[in-house]
Each structure stands twice: as structure tokens, then as C-alpha cells.
Design a protein around this motif. Structure first.
Motif, PDB file in Angstrom:
ATOM      1  N   UNK B  43       0.813  -1.234   0.000  1.00 33.33           N
ATOM      2  CA  UNK B  43       0.000   0.000   0.000  1.00 33.33           C
ATOM      3  C   UNK B  43       0.838   1.272   0.000  1.00 33.33           C
ATOM      4  N   UNK B  44       2.089   1.170   0.397  1.00 32.74           N
ATOM      5  CA  UNK B  44       2.945   2.363   0.375  1.00 32.74           C
ATOM      6  C   UNK B  44       3.338   2.759  -1.039  1.00 32.74           C
ATOM      7  N   UNK B  45       3.135   1.821  -2.001  1.00 33.38           N
ATOM      8  CA  UNK B  45       3.493   2.106  -3.391  1.00 33.38           C
ATOM      9  C   UNK B  45       2.273   2.520  -4.214  1.00 33.38           C
ATOM     10  N   UNK B  46       1.111   2.520  -3.574  1.00 31.93           N
ATOM     11  CA  UNK B  46      -0.126   2.908  -4.259  1.00 31.93           C
ATOM     12  C   UNK B  46      -0.589   4.234  -3.663  1.00 31.93           C
ATOM     13  N   UNK B  47      -0.902   5.166  -4.524  1.00 29.45           N
ATOM     14  CA  UNK B  47      -1.270   6.495  -4.038  1.00 29.45           C
ATOM     15  C   UNK B  47      -2.757   6.746  -4.187  1.00 29.45           C
ATOM     16  N   UNK B  48      -3.280   7.520  -3.261  1.00 33.49           N
ATOM     17  CA  UNK B  48      -4.660   7.998  -3.381  1.00 33.49           C
ATOM     18  C   UNK B  48      -4.605   9.516  -3.492  1.00 33.49           C
ATOM     19  N   UNK B  49      -5.576  10.043  -4.189  1.00 32.85           N
ATOM     20  CA  UNK B  49      -5.637  11.491  -4.368  1.00 32.85           C
ATOM     21  C   UNK B  49      -6.857  12.014  -3.634  1.00 32.85           C
ATOM     22  N   UNK B  50      -6.638  12.942  -2.739  1.00 33.07           N
ATOM     23  CA  UNK B  50      -7.722  13.551  -1.978  1.00 33.07           C
ATOM     24  C   UNK B  50      -7.894  14.984  -2.482  1.00 33.07           C
ATOM     25  N   UNK B  51      -9.112  15.302  -2.903  1.00 33.38           N
ATOM     26  CA  UNK B  51      -9.372  16.652  -3.404  1.00 33.38           C
ATOM     27  C   UNK B  51      -9.863  17.526  -2.248  1.00 33.38           C
ATOM     28  N   UNK B  52      -9.223  18.662  -2.144  1.00 29.30           N
ATOM     29  CA  UNK B  52      -9.544  19.590  -1.059  1.00 29.30           C
ATOM     30  C   UNK B  52     -10.105  20.881  -1.631  1.00 29.30           C
ATOM     31  N   UNK B  53     -11.021  21.456  -0.889  1.00 25.79           N
ATOM     32  CA  UNK B  53     -11.582  22.761  -1.253  1.00 25.79           C
ATOM     33  C   UNK B  53     -10.894  23.811  -0.392  1.00 25.79           C
ATOM     34  N   UNK B  58      -9.399  24.244  -5.918  1.00 20.92           N
ATOM     35  CA  UNK B  58      -9.181  22.842  -5.559  1.00 20.92           C
ATOM     36  C   UNK B  58      -7.686  22.569  -5.429  1.00 20.92           C
ATOM     37  N   UNK B  59      -7.370  21.774  -4.448  1.00 22.78           N
ATOM     38  CA  UNK B  59      -5.999  21.307  -4.247  1.00 22.78           C
ATOM     39  C   UNK B  59      -6.064  19.787  -4.183  1.00 22.78           C
ATOM     40  N   UNK B  60      -5.169  19.133  -4.917  1.00 22.03           N
ATOM     41  CA  UNK B  60      -5.144  17.668  -4.881  1.00 22.03           C
ATOM     42  C   UNK B  60      -3.970  17.218  -4.021  1.00 22.03           C
ATOM     43  N   UNK B  61      -4.291  16.477  -2.987  1.00 20.70           N
ATOM     44  CA  UNK B  61      -3.268  15.942  -2.089  1.00 20.70           C
ATOM     45  C   UNK B  61      -3.075  14.464  -2.422  1.00 20.70           C
ATOM     46  N   UNK B  62      -1.835  14.082  -2.628  1.00 14.08           N
ATOM     47  CA  UNK B  62      -1.527  12.708  -3.027  1.00 14.08           C
ATOM     48  C   UNK B  62      -0.724  12.057  -1.911  1.00 14.08           C
ATOM     49  N   UNK B 117       2.669  13.805  -0.714  1.00 19.22           N
ATOM     50  CA  UNK B 117       3.229  13.423   0.580  1.00 19.22           C
ATOM     51  C   UNK B 117       4.642  12.876   0.398  1.00 19.22           C
ATOM     52  N   UNK B 118       5.522  13.317   1.265  1.00 20.79           N
ATOM     53  CA  UNK B 118       6.939  12.959   1.126  1.00 20.79           C
ATOM     54  C   UNK B 118       7.176  11.452   1.217  1.00 20.79           C
ATOM     55  N   UNK B 119       6.249  10.730   1.868  1.00 20.59           N
ATOM     56  CA  UNK B 119       6.433   9.284   2.008  1.00 20.59           C
ATOM     57  C   UNK B 119       6.390   8.576   0.660  1.00 20.59           C
ATOM     58  N   UNK B 120       5.689   9.155  -0.297  1.00 20.78           N
ATOM     59  CA  UNK B 120       5.630   8.513  -1.614  1.00 20.78           C
ATOM     60  C   UNK B 120       6.999   8.485  -2.294  1.00 20.78           C
ATOM     61  N   UNK B 124      10.416   4.239  -5.769  1.00 16.33           N
ATOM     62  CA  UNK B 124      10.775   4.769  -7.081  1.00 16.33           C
ATOM     63  C   UNK B 124       9.548   4.868  -7.988  1.00 16.33           C
ATOM     64  N   UNK B 125       8.634   3.899  -7.823  1.00 12.55           N
ATOM     65  CA  UNK B 125       7.447   3.851  -8.669  1.00 12.55           C
ATOM     66  C   UNK B 125       6.202   4.071  -7.827  1.00 12.55           C
ATOM     67  N   UNK B 126       5.185   4.600  -8.435  1.00 13.90           N
ATOM     68  CA  UNK B 126       3.930   4.789  -7.724  1.00 13.90           C
ATOM     69  C   UNK B 126       2.787   4.386  -8.650  1.00 13.90           C
TER      70      UNK B 126
END
Lengths: 76, 158
Positions: B43-53, B58-62, B117-120, B124-126
Motif C-alpha cells: 500500500x505504500x506504493x499505491x497512491x490515493x488522491x484527496x481533493x480539497x476545497x 481545488x488542491x489535490x493531495x496525493x 506526501x513525502x512518504x511517496x 521509485x514507482x507509484x
């Protein structure tokens, strides 16, 4: 294995080098070629068995599993 | 394997930028954690995108599928308390080209600011949802940051 690079063909291996120290290279077998040079993509099967469509970058090399005397020189 | 309509724009953007990518079909999933599971990935190699208002739009947080967004940190980074998660209604109106909950951090024609996020960067790959819950795209994390003009920050809960 012939490790020189060639124009890709079905059955060849695509090897993507790691960019970071300790990062393993990734290898996939070409199952199908989609599109044409230089915009081809490949349907591939990876070492772990999963299949995907790959558009390789400049860090990828094509390797032929069996040496062919008439092997052409590579474009990538 | 075909390119879904939702993922086509993303693929086109990657190809215009000459970025190496992998397009992966998978059974339908509705969370990044489930996406990681069906793909057999950490799960650390898979990213989710959270959309913020936010007041700036809009800001997309990954962030990694394994992480939880820390809104307190985001508010500090954006220097405003007025940061909220986009509702489903807002998402449906703002991103009709993507399936609900599958907005990728790329395809930035709208000019959304992207925070990564810096953890991503530890991988090397996401792998990201490609605008649909049935297809993912794998690319280099560095390419994601470059192409999205993302700011790499600490966004996750400790």
C-alpha cells in the motif's frame, strides 16, 4: 540471452533499469506490439505474472531471449 | 486491454510528456487500499488522491494508500484554516470526466495545485487510479512530481 538491443518483437524482453541505488530492474515479456515506431506501446507480462500496457522510456532496453544471427540493430 | 475514456486524458498527458508508464487493468475497487490488494502491491506504493476545497481553489493531495491525510498539516502548509474535503457532489460537478473518487493527480488543465506526501518518494514507482476504478497507471514518483508540479510535503498523520 542476447543482451544487445533491437527493434522490439513479440517474445523479446523489456528491461527497465532502476534509477536509485538498490532499486531492482524490472523485466517484462512482450506479448503484443501496439502502435508503430516511435510511438509503440507494448502489452507485456511482468516477472510476477501480471499483464499491462507499457510505454517504455529511454531507460528501457529490449533484449532478445534467443540469439538471432540476422538480428537488427536497435532503435531503443 | 483498452484505454478507458476516463484514463485517456491521463495517458495522453503522459505521452505528450514522453513519460514512461504502465497501464494496468484490474477488478473494480473503490479504495486505494483495495486497489493495492488486488494488484498485489505494498500500500505504500499505491497512491490515493484527496481533493480539497480551499480559498485558492481545488488542491489535490496525493499520499500513500496506507496513510491518512492530516488536515492540520495541510492547513499549515496552505496557511489557511479554510481547508475541507471535497464532497461527492462537488467532485461530480468539478471532475465529470473521472469516476467519482478516482480523480488522478495529473491532467492539470484546471490548474489545481498538487501536494505530494513525502512518504511517496520512498518508492521509485507509484501506482495511481487512472480516473477510473478499474484501471491504474504506474509511473516513476519523480515523474509524478515533475509533471504535476507537485510540492513534496509532510501531509500524513504520524
Amino acid at each position: 540471452m542476447d543482451t544487445t538491443t533491437h527493434v522490439a518483437e513479440v517474445g523479446d524482453l523489456i528491461v527497465i533499469a532502476g534509477h536509485r541505488v538498490g532499486e531492482a530492474e524490472r523485466t517484462a515479456e512482450i506479448l503484443e506490439i501496439l502502435g508503430e515506431v516511435p510511438n509503440e506501446r507494448f502489452r507485456v507480462r511482468w516477472d510476477d505474472g501480471h499483464e499491462s500496457v507499457l510505454r517504455p522510456g529511454s531507460d528501457a532496453t529490449v533484449q532478445r531471449v534467443t540469439t538471432r544471427p540476422s538480428a537488427r540493430k536497435a532503435k531503443r | 486491454m483498452t484505454t478507458h475514456t476516463a484514463s485517456r486524458r491521463l495517458v495522453q498527458q503522459l505521452e505528450r510528456a514522453s513519460i514512461s508508464y504502465e497501464l494496468i487493468d484490474h477488478p473494480r475497487t473503490t479504495t486505494a487500499a483495495a486497489e493495492a490488494e488486488v494488484l498485489g502491491l505494498d500500500p505504500r506504493e499505491v497512491a490515493k488522491t484527496v481533493v480539497l476545497v480551499t480559498p485558492e481553489g481545488f488542491v489535490r493531495a496525493v499520499l500513500p494508500a496506507s496513510a491518512r491525510l492530516d488536515l492540520r498539516k495541510v492547513r499549515t502548509h496552505l496557511d489557511t484554516k479554510d481547508v475541507q474535503l471535497a464532497t461527492e457532489e462537488v467532485l461530480a460537478g468539478a471532475y465529470p470526466e473521472f469516476e467519482l473518487g478516482a480523480v488522478p493527480p495529473l491532467t492539470g488543465e484546471d490548474g489545481d495545485r498538487v501536494l505530494v506526501d513525502r512518504r511517496l518518494r520512498e518508492s521509485e514507482w507509484v501506482v495511481l487510479e487512472a480516473g477510473t476504478h478499474e484501471q491504474s497507471v504506474r509511473l516513476r514518483t519523480d515523474d509524478l512530481v515533475d509533471l504535476s508540479h507537485g510540492q513534496v510535503l509532510d501531509l500524513s498523520q504520524d
